[in-house]
Enzyme design. Structure first.
Site, short mmCIF file in Angstrom:
data_model
loop_
_atom_site.label_atom_id
_atom_site.label_comp_id
_atom_site.label_asym_id
_atom_site.label_seq_id
_atom_site.Cartn_x
_atom_site.Cartn_y
_atom_site.Cartn_z
N GLU A 72 7.84 36.54 -33.08
CA GLU A 72 6.97 36.27 -31.93
C GLU A 72 5.83 35.34 -32.33
O GLU A 72 5.51 34.36 -31.64
CB GLU A 72 6.37 37.58 -31.39
CG GLU A 72 7.37 38.50 -30.72
CD GLU A 72 7.93 39.54 -31.69
OE1 GLU A 72 8.07 39.22 -32.90
OE2 GLU A 72 8.26 40.64 -31.22
N ARG A 94 -1.62 47.64 -39.30
CA ARG A 94 -2.45 48.34 -38.30
C ARG A 94 -3.79 48.81 -38.88
O ARG A 94 -4.60 49.40 -38.17
CB ARG A 94 -1.67 49.51 -37.70
CG ARG A 94 -1.06 50.45 -38.73
CD ARG A 94 -0.04 51.40 -38.10
NE ARG A 94 0.64 52.23 -39.09
CZ ARG A 94 1.73 51.86 -39.76
NH1 ARG A 94 2.26 50.67 -39.55
NH2 ARG A 94 2.30 52.67 -40.62
N GLU A 115 2.42 54.19 -34.71
CA GLU A 115 3.21 53.51 -35.73
C GLU A 115 3.02 54.24 -37.07
O GLU A 115 3.92 54.24 -37.91
CB GLU A 115 2.81 52.02 -35.85
CG GLU A 115 3.88 51.18 -36.53
CD GLU A 115 3.62 49.68 -36.47
OE1 GLU A 115 2.85 49.18 -37.30
OE2 GLU A 115 4.18 49.01 -35.59
N LYS A 152 14.46 44.58 -34.09
CA LYS A 152 14.26 43.17 -34.49
C LYS A 152 15.59 42.57 -34.92
O LYS A 152 15.95 41.46 -34.53
CB LYS A 152 13.28 43.08 -35.67
CG LYS A 152 11.85 43.37 -35.34
CD LYS A 152 10.99 43.10 -36.59
CE LYS A 152 9.60 43.67 -36.46
NZ LYS A 152 8.82 43.59 -37.69
O1 F6P Z 1 6.81 45.18 -36.05
C1 F6P Z 1 5.74 45.92 -36.44
C2 F6P Z 1 4.80 45.15 -37.31
O2 F6P Z 1 5.34 45.01 -38.58
C3 F6P Z 1 3.45 45.82 -37.37
O3 F6P Z 1 3.38 46.82 -38.31
C4 F6P Z 1 2.56 44.67 -37.67
O4 F6P Z 1 1.22 44.96 -37.37
C5 F6P Z 1 3.14 43.62 -36.76
O5 F6P Z 1 4.53 43.86 -36.81
C6 F6P Z 1 2.83 42.20 -37.10
O6 F6P Z 1 3.24 41.85 -38.37
P1 F6P Z 1 2.71 40.54 -39.07
O7 F6P Z 1 1.25 40.66 -39.21
O8 F6P Z 1 3.42 40.50 -40.39
O9 F6P Z 1 3.09 39.36 -38.21
#
Ligand code: F6P
Length: 548
Positions: free
Chosen positions: A218, A274, A359, A510
């Site tokens: 994303e 988090r 989470e 994912k």
């Molecule tokens: O999909 C969950 C997660 O891994 C969370 O734990 C994390 O905060 C988020 O995606 C974003 O991850 P990143 O900071 O690596 O883009």
């Protein structure tokens, strides 16, 4: 690593067994009765630390409950586990990592060696770079590609790389530099970025690409679209250098994306996503409120870290907040916790806490991989007051599901205006009172209520809540609140003997989506289950026209 192998599983611990039978008795008792029997209950069952006032008297518990919960914590070795986390041991067992968000707020003269490295020195090096950069943006010294000062900051990230920054920005908006505009793009739905950018001038816009892994689909999709948007408007690829910075643990991927690592702010794998809002992930927060206020945020968290580390369990606010959550969830059987901040600035706090709590503690096996035989993480949810009162509070007061509530409020408003604040705060006090004590048929009759409607109007009460108060919503107090909930989550996870710091459950979705993406823009034969095949077929046949 601290050895937990001799700890009996949670339901086998003597305190758990005792709490279970104690709960049978407590379920027959009422809060009214507790308050009638002890006129000082409201003052006795409260704790204060740093700037927080924590009233837990309106929970369905007695001194014996607290004693048994503290015993449960001791039998679960919560204090040893806490000490192991603070010492940098690898308490994230499934990922074999240290968990050291507490190191993010240690003072610069502290030392904490992890695997031979003093992480405090590294933390402060990055903080200094962030502060330098934040000052340059705030003062207009940092110029964009066309030599204009930056006026818009767009954080691109998701999960912990979004929820902390947006929550903190909204919470501390009062302290923000008002001639800067902040936007937060997280959803891969193009609507998010299109709407965020539609009125921004590219010449004055800085993108902060925030991703711990720099591999999140994303965020990379949004970052790529942001770069295209910028380059199209400024007509030159080299504009990226002055308009993109990265926050990440992964320098290689940052460079591969095309951001100069000189413009990267680093953090470390021992900061969970988090738990990262006080790492470089807080860069947008620091730009908004300035380095000095950001240091205050850290100081507020650090003060609660110290309280968590040193106060005895029975006088330790994060310990009790976590243990009461366990009591309500595992022993009284209440499946959710409502978090209701009576402060509009905290309107994103429930969303932030949802990731932090769910989470972390949404796990079904112990640290050793055994299936748990008890309930773990409750569902956290919430909305600011008083809005929620005119929406879902009906269920909280008279529904068949009991929702323990955490009310959060401040003695002084940052925006004093007429009697708004007294009205707001009277509602916290009244809601907690109504939940606890309700209204009986006799009281209604005495007020002359029509007999026919009495059953509808009776409020059973006996519904638990915590009330958290602080003098004012400042950066320091926000830091304390965040640390309080982080450590409450830790306490719950430690008692349940789960790994609160991994998140394997989000991986399968994912992986499956990555397989499905190419199938949506081709007509390759589908080999999923019949439902997924039919849904993809519907999408394929309608995606061009969008018509029914
Ligand atoms: O999909 C969950 C997660 O891994 C969370 O734990 C994390 O905060 C988020 O995606 C974003 O991850 P990143 O900071 O690596 O883009």
């Amino acid at each position: 690593m601290h050895d937990t192998s001799t700890t009996p599983p949670f339901p086998g611990r003597p305190a758990w067994i005792a709490l279970n039978s104690h709960a049978t008795e407590i379920k027959t008792r009422r809060l009214r009765e507790f308050f009638d029997a002890d006129k000082n209950r409201g003052t006795r069952l409260h704790l204060e630390a740093e700037n927080l006032y924590f009233d837990y008297s309106k929970n369905r518990l007695t001194d014996e409950t607290v004693r048994l919960l503290a015993q449960l914590a001791r039998e679960s070795r919560v204090e040893e586990r806490r000490d192991a986390m603070f010492a940098g041991e690898h308490v994230n067992v499934s990922e074999n990592r240290a968990v050291l968000h507490v190191a993010l707020r240690l003072p610069h003269d502290a030392t904490l060696n992890v695997d031979g490295v003093n992480v405090v020195a590294e933390v402060h090096q990055v903080l200094n770079r962030m502060a330098d950069f934040a000052r340059k943006i705030r003062s207009g010294e940092w110029r964009g590609h066309t030599n204009k000062p930056i006026r818009n900051v767009v954080n691109v990230g998701i999960g912990g790389s979004d929820l902390g920054p947006v929550m903190a920005y909204e919470a501390l908006r009062h302290f923000s530099q008002r001639d800067l505009t902040f936007r937060f793009v997280s959803n891969v739905d193009a609507t998010d970025i299109v709407e965020a950018l539609h009125d921004l001038d590219a010449e004055e816009t800085l993108f902060v690409i925030s991703s711990k892994t720099f591999g999140t689909l994303e965020t990379l999709t949004n970052a790529t679209s942001a770069r295209t948007w910028l380059v199209e408007r400024l007509g030159d690829d080299s504009a990226v250098a002055k308009h993109f910075v990265a926050v990440s643990t992964n320098a290689d991927k940052v460079a591969a994306f095309g951001i100069d690592v000189a413009n990267m702010f680093e953090f470390w794998d021992w900061v969970g996503g988090r738990y990262s809002m006080e790492s470089a992930i807080g860069l947008s927060t620091m730009i908004a409120i300035g380095p000095e206020n950001f240091y205050e945020l850290l100081a507020g968290s650090h003060a609660i870290d110290q309280h968590f580390l040193h106060a005895p369990i029975e006088e330790n606010i994060p310990m009790l907040l976590g243990l009461i959550a366990i009591w309500n969830h595992d022993f009284l059987g209440f499946p959710t916790v409502g978090v209701m901040p009576y402060d509009q600035y905290l309107h994103r706090l429930p969303a932030y806490l949802q990731q932090l709590t769910m989470e972390s503690n949404g796990k079904h096996v112990t640290q050793h991989g055994d299936h748990v035989t008890y309930e773990t993480g409750p569902i956290y949810w919430g909305e600011p007051g008083t809005n929620g009162q005119h929406s879902f509070y009906q269920l909280i007061h008279q529904g068949t599901t009991i929702v323990p509530v955490d009310f959060i409020g401040f003695a002084k408003s940052l925006n004093p205006l007429g009697d708004h604040h007294d009205i707001l705060m009277s509602n916290i006090f009244a809601q907690a009172q109504a939940l606890a004590f309700g209204k009986s048929a006799e009281e209604l009759r005495a007020e002359g209520a029509e007999e026919r409607v009495i059953p509808h109007r009776v409020m059973e009460g006996n519904r638990p809540s915590n009330v958290l108060l602080a003098p004012e919503l400042s950066p320091r107090v926000l830091g304390s609140l965040i640390a309080l909930y982080e450590h409450s989550v830790f306490v719950q996870g430690a008692v349940w003997d789960i790994d609160s710091f991994d998140q394997w459950g989000v991986e399968l979705g994912k992986q499956l989506s990555v397989k499905i993406i190419p199938e949506l823009s081709s007509d390759v034969p589908l080999t999923h289950d019949s439902s997924t095949n039919a849904l993809i077929s519907y999408y394929r046949s309608h995606k061009q026209t969008g018509q029914s």
